[in-house]
Design an enzyme around this catalytic site. Sequence first.
Site, PDB file in Angstrom:
ATOM      1  N   HIS A   1     -16.759 -23.101  16.724  1.00  0.00           N
ATOM      2  CA  HIS A   1     -16.438 -21.662  16.429  1.00  0.00           C
ATOM      3  C   HIS A   1     -15.662 -21.992  14.930  1.00  0.00           C
ATOM      4  O   HIS A   1     -14.778 -22.756  14.866  1.00  0.00           O
ATOM      5  CB  HIS A   1     -15.290 -21.371  17.287  1.00  0.00           C
TER       6      HIS A   1
ATOM      7  N   VAL B   1      -4.810 -24.591  21.431  1.00  0.00           N
ATOM      8  CA  VAL B   1      -5.541 -25.570  22.403  1.00  0.00           C
ATOM      9  C   VAL B   1      -4.583 -25.912  23.714  1.00  0.00           C
ATOM     10  O   VAL B   1      -5.008 -26.329  24.581  1.00  0.00           O
ATOM     11  CB  VAL B   1      -5.652 -26.843  21.436  1.00  0.00           C
TER      12      VAL B   1
ATOM     13  N   MET C   1     -10.426 -23.861  25.122  1.00  0.00           N
ATOM     14  CA  MET C   1     -10.439 -24.477  23.799  1.00  0.00           C
ATOM     15  C   MET C   1     -10.214 -25.986  23.739  1.00  0.00           C
ATOM     16  O   MET C   1      -8.966 -26.234  24.146  1.00  0.00           O
ATOM     17  CB  MET C   1      -9.446 -23.663  22.654  1.00  0.00           C
TER      18      MET C   1
ATOM     19  N   TYR D   1     -11.900 -17.334  25.413  1.00  0.00           N
ATOM     20  CA  TYR D   1     -10.951 -17.822  24.603  1.00  0.00           C
ATOM     21  C   TYR D   1     -10.545 -16.293  23.546  1.00  0.00           C
ATOM     22  O   TYR D   1      -9.363 -16.005  23.504  1.00  0.00           O
ATOM     23  CB  TYR D   1     -11.268 -18.722  23.485  1.00  0.00           C
TER      24      TYR D   1
ATOM     25  N   HIS E   1      -8.598 -13.802  25.712  1.00  0.00           N
ATOM     26  CA  HIS E   1      -7.095 -14.260  26.254  1.00  0.00           C
ATOM     27  C   HIS E   1      -6.216 -13.592  25.464  1.00  0.00           C
ATOM     28  O   HIS E   1      -6.245 -13.488  24.110  1.00  0.00           O
ATOM     29  CB  HIS E   1      -6.912 -15.911  25.837  1.00  0.00           C
TER      30      HIS E   1
END
Length: 109
Positions: free
Chosen positions: A10, A36, A42, A77, A80
Site C-alpha cells: 500500500h 502497525v 498491517m 485495515y 478499521h
Amino acid sequence: MEEGKGVVKHILLAKFKDGISENQIEEHIKGYANLVNIVEPMKSLHWGKDVSIENLHHGFTHVFESTFETKEGLAEYIAHPVHVEFANGFLSNLDKVLVVDFKPTTVDI
C-alpha cells in the site's frame, strides 16, 4: 497465484499543506507508524522524503509504504476504526495525496 492471496503493498504519496510544521508532520508519521501496533493485518510501514534528482515527483514530498499479507488484510485495515480516525486527521493536513495498492512480482531473469 490466486486473486486475493499473497503480500500486498500500500503506497501513499503525500504533500502536506503549506503551514504544517515539521513537528506536526513528525506526529502524523508517528501516528501512522503506530497503526502497525494496533491493526493486526498491517505488517510494516516504511516512509521517506523525496530525494529524486529527476524532478518528477509532481509536488509529492513524502512516501509511505505499508505491507499487508493479503488483500483482505488491506481491506480490514482500511475499515478499521483506528485507521479511519487517523486517516481523517492525516488527510485533512495534506494538499495532495495519491494511493496505489499492488502485489509485488519478482522478475525471473
